[in-house]
Design an enzyme around this catalytic site. Structure first.
Site, PDB file in Angstrom:
ATOM      1  N   ARG A   1      15.919 -32.110   5.750  1.00 50.64           N
ATOM      2  CA  ARG A   1      15.045 -30.963   5.952  1.00 50.64           C
ATOM      3  C   ARG A   1      14.128 -31.101   7.164  1.00 50.64           C
ATOM      4  O   ARG A   1      13.707 -30.099   7.746  1.00 50.64           O
ATOM      5  CB  ARG A   1      14.230 -30.702   4.685  1.00 50.64           C
ATOM      6  CG  ARG A   1      15.096 -30.200   3.533  1.00 50.64           C
ATOM      7  CD  ARG A   1      15.927 -29.014   3.964  1.00 50.64           C
ATOM      8  NE  ARG A   1      16.902 -28.582   2.967  1.00 50.64           N
ATOM      9  CZ  ARG A   1      17.745 -27.587   3.151  1.00 50.64           C
ATOM     10  NH1 ARG A   1      17.756 -26.935   4.306  1.00 50.64           N
ATOM     11  NH2 ARG A   1      18.608 -27.240   2.215  1.00 50.64           N
TER      12      ARG A   1
ATOM     13  N   ARG B   1      13.576  -6.964 -11.660  1.00 54.15           N
ATOM     14  CA  ARG B   1      13.287  -7.888 -10.550  1.00 54.15           C
ATOM     15  C   ARG B   1      14.245  -7.734  -9.369  1.00 54.15           C
ATOM     16  O   ARG B   1      14.013  -8.308  -8.297  1.00 54.15           O
ATOM     17  CB  ARG B   1      13.322  -9.330 -11.051  1.00 54.15           C
ATOM     18  CG  ARG B   1      14.677  -9.749 -11.572  1.00 54.15           C
ATOM     19  CD  ARG B   1      14.669 -11.142 -12.138  1.00 54.15           C
ATOM     20  NE  ARG B   1      15.940 -11.447 -12.774  1.00 54.15           N
ATOM     21  CZ  ARG B   1      16.286 -12.646 -13.219  1.00 54.15           C
ATOM     22  NH1 ARG B   1      15.448 -13.660 -13.090  1.00 54.15           N
ATOM     23  NH2 ARG B   1      17.459 -12.840 -13.791  1.00 54.15           N
TER      24      ARG B   1
ATOM     25  N   ASP C   1      14.969 -38.800  -7.854  1.00 53.51           N
ATOM     26  CA  ASP C   1      14.772 -40.228  -7.596  1.00 53.51           C
ATOM     27  C   ASP C   1      14.530 -40.458  -6.106  1.00 53.51           C
ATOM     28  O   ASP C   1      14.782 -39.581  -5.269  1.00 53.51           O
ATOM     29  CB  ASP C   1      15.968 -41.047  -8.098  1.00 53.51           C
ATOM     30  CG  ASP C   1      17.240 -40.778  -7.324  1.00 53.51           C
ATOM     31  OD1 ASP C   1      17.325 -41.209  -6.156  1.00 53.51           O
ATOM     32  OD2 ASP C   1      18.159 -40.147  -7.877  1.00 53.51           O
ATOM     33  N   LEU C   2      14.047 -41.653  -5.774  1.00 51.85           N
ATOM     34  CA  LEU C   2      13.619 -41.944  -4.408  1.00 51.85           C
ATOM     35  C   LEU C   2      14.770 -41.875  -3.411  1.00 51.85           C
ATOM     36  O   LEU C   2      14.601 -41.358  -2.298  1.00 51.85           O
ATOM     37  CB  LEU C   2      12.959 -43.326  -4.355  1.00 51.85           C
ATOM     38  CG  LEU C   2      12.461 -43.777  -2.978  1.00 51.85           C
ATOM     39  CD1 LEU C   2      11.396 -42.822  -2.447  1.00 51.85           C
ATOM     40  CD2 LEU C   2      11.912 -45.201  -3.046  1.00 51.85           C
TER      41      LEU C   2
ATOM     42  N   HIS D   1      20.115 -28.895  -2.983  1.00 49.57           N
ATOM     43  CA  HIS D   1      20.156 -30.334  -3.255  1.00 49.57           C
ATOM     44  C   HIS D   1      20.326 -30.505  -4.762  1.00 49.57           C
ATOM     45  O   HIS D   1      19.367 -30.438  -5.525  1.00 49.57           O
ATOM     46  CB  HIS D   1      18.876 -31.008  -2.755  1.00 49.57           C
ATOM     47  CG  HIS D   1      18.712 -30.923  -1.274  1.00 49.57           C
ATOM     48  ND1 HIS D   1      19.090 -31.939  -0.419  1.00 49.57           N
ATOM     49  CD2 HIS D   1      18.240 -29.925  -0.483  1.00 49.57           C
ATOM     50  CE1 HIS D   1      18.850 -31.578   0.832  1.00 49.57           C
ATOM     51  NE2 HIS D   1      18.335 -30.370   0.819  1.00 49.57           N
TER      52      HIS D   1
ATOM     53  N   GLU E   1      12.477 -23.759 -13.420  1.00 52.63           N
ATOM     54  CA  GLU E   1      11.826 -22.735 -12.596  1.00 52.63           C
ATOM     55  C   GLU E   1      11.231 -21.634 -13.467  1.00 52.63           C
ATOM     56  O   GLU E   1      11.717 -21.353 -14.569  1.00 52.63           O
ATOM     57  CB  GLU E   1      12.845 -22.131 -11.624  1.00 52.63           C
ATOM     58  CG  GLU E   1      12.241 -21.153 -10.627  1.00 52.63           C
ATOM     59  CD  GLU E   1      13.284 -20.551  -9.696  1.00 52.63           C
ATOM     60  OE1 GLU E   1      12.883 -19.823  -8.770  1.00 52.63           O
ATOM     61  OE2 GLU E   1      14.492 -20.797  -9.899  1.00 52.63           O
TER      62      GLU E   1
ATOM     63  N   TRP F   1      16.155 -25.130  -1.073  1.00 51.19           N
ATOM     64  CA  TRP F   1      15.717 -26.357  -1.731  1.00 51.19           C
ATOM     65  C   TRP F   1      16.709 -26.755  -2.819  1.00 51.19           C
ATOM     66  O   TRP F   1      17.087 -27.926  -2.941  1.00 51.19           O
ATOM     67  CB  TRP F   1      14.340 -26.108  -2.328  1.00 51.19           C
ATOM     68  CG  TRP F   1      13.544 -27.302  -2.726  1.00 51.19           C
ATOM     69  CD1 TRP F   1      13.918 -28.287  -3.602  1.00 51.19           C
ATOM     70  CD2 TRP F   1      12.227 -27.644  -2.272  1.00 51.19           C
ATOM     71  NE1 TRP F   1      12.917 -29.210  -3.742  1.00 51.19           N
ATOM     72  CE2 TRP F   1      11.864 -28.845  -2.927  1.00 51.19           C
ATOM     73  CE3 TRP F   1      11.322 -27.046  -1.404  1.00 51.19           C
ATOM     74  CZ2 TRP F   1      10.627 -29.457  -2.732  1.00 51.19           C
ATOM     75  CZ3 TRP F   1      10.097 -27.659  -1.209  1.00 51.19           C
ATOM     76  CH2 TRP F   1       9.758 -28.847  -1.859  1.00 51.19           C
ATOM     77  N   MET F   2      17.121 -25.798  -3.607  1.00 48.01           N
ATOM     78  CA  MET F   2      17.956 -26.088  -4.770  1.00 48.01           C
ATOM     79  C   MET F   2      19.417 -26.330  -4.423  1.00 48.01           C
ATOM     80  O   MET F   2      20.229 -26.613  -5.312  1.00 48.01           O
ATOM     81  CB  MET F   2      17.809 -24.960  -5.793  1.00 48.01           C
ATOM     82  CG  MET F   2      16.412 -24.913  -6.399  1.00 48.01           C
ATOM     83  SD  MET F   2      16.130 -23.488  -7.457  1.00 48.01           S
ATOM     84  CE  MET F   2      14.340 -23.587  -7.679  1.00 48.01           C
TER      85      MET F   2
ATOM     86  N   HIS G   1      16.936 -38.641   1.165  1.00 46.03           N
ATOM     87  CA  HIS G   1      18.003 -37.826   1.754  1.00 46.03           C
ATOM     88  C   HIS G   1      17.518 -36.393   1.988  1.00 46.03           C
ATOM     89  O   HIS G   1      17.792 -35.797   3.043  1.00 46.03           O
ATOM     90  CB  HIS G   1      19.219 -37.834   0.823  1.00 46.03           C
ATOM     91  CG  HIS G   1      20.406 -37.116   1.373  1.00 46.03           C
ATOM     92  ND1 HIS G   1      21.055 -37.520   2.523  1.00 46.03           N
ATOM     93  CD2 HIS G   1      21.064 -36.004   0.937  1.00 46.03           C
ATOM     94  CE1 HIS G   1      22.061 -36.695   2.772  1.00 46.03           C
ATOM     95  NE2 HIS G   1      22.082 -35.767   1.832  1.00 46.03           N
TER      96      HIS G   1
END
Length: 265
Positions: A182, A155, A171-172, A80, A87, A77-78, A177
């Site tokens: 995805r 961890r 933003d949209l 992008h 997080e 995800w990141m 994109h």
């Protein structure tokens, strides 16, 4: 807003806040011309912007989401980098014993010809091994914490199936994109088959949210990009030679747009 979309076994997606909607896109676009020379209706204007890649008005619409997903999904995800992210920190807070366990049918779907089918007699046994590994990893993590080893070092024994959470603001235009990449709807079959199912589930939830807030923009995006196709010059020539475009059941304006896209006078 505040509706929580349950995803996978312990994940979720929730819209926290948003700024702007279809009307904001229109106002942002019309300000460029002081509203003097743009005669298109709002829906037509939004469709024109998206179809022709004039994306800056779309960036006026911004969403903030709360996401909970396994770490391996979060790291994809990141990738992008056009968003703002906060997080949960493994340095400052204790990890919770929450792990993603794929359904057995998903394990079967993602099993390749040279995978561990011979090693494991059944997918149920494989699933049990995953759970055992997760439990053992978390017990080791707790042992390290109890031994006063710093959280940021303790961890390292936790697997990528551990759940994490983050706030995601985007933003949209960049959200469109993200969804397109995805879902991989317009990708070759090989890419679709290798596209992570887990990520697609989150992308589908994003669609459910975005469609309600910017229905006009989403319909145009879906038509031109999500379900549209790109063609090479060679493919365009083949289409032109094979079709009598004037026989297509399209109104004159859309037919002219198609001819313009194909480079036909």
């Amino acid at each position: 807003m505040n509706k929580e979309y349950k995803i996978l076994d312990n994940g979720f997606l929730k819209l926290i806040d948003f700024m702007g909607d279809d009307r904001r896109i229109v106002k942002a676009a019309r300000i460029s011309y002081r509203e003097e020379s743009v005669k298109r209706k709002d829906a037509e204007l939004i469709d024109y912007l998206i179809r022709n890649g004039h994306t800056s008005p779309l960036e006026q619409v911004v969403f903030t989401f709360h996401v909970k997903a396994p770490i391996f999904v979060a790291r994809q995800w990141m990738r992008h980098r056009t968003a703002r992210i906060n997080e949960v920190s493994g340095c400052y807070s204790l990890a919770r014993e929450e792990f993603y366990v794929p359904l057995e049918e998903d394990l079967k779907c993602q099993t390749s010809s040279n995978s561990s089918e011979k090693e494991f007699k059944s997918l149920e046994k494989l699933s049990d091994k995953i759970k055992h590994h997760q439990k053992h990893s978390y017990e080791l993590y707790q042992d390290m914490i109890n031994a006063n080893i710093p959280k940021e070092l303790s961890r390292i024994v936790l697997p990528l199936s551990l759940y994490t959470e983050w706030y995601w603001q985007i933003d949209l235009n960049n959200l469109f994109h993200f969804i397109k990449l995805r879902l991989a709807l317009d990708s070759p079959k090989e890419i679709k088959e290798n596209s992570p199912k887990e990520m697609r589930e989150y992308a589908k939830a994003l669609i459910s949210i975005v469609r309600e807030i910017v229905p006009i923009a989403f319909n145009s995006f879906e038509n031109h990009f999500l379900r549209g196709k790109r063609f090479s010059h060679e493919e365009i020539i083949a289409i032109i030679n094979a079709l009598d475009l004037n026989k297509l059941s399209m109104d004159a304006e859309k037919l002219n747009l198609l001819k313009d896209k194909l480079g036909i006078d």
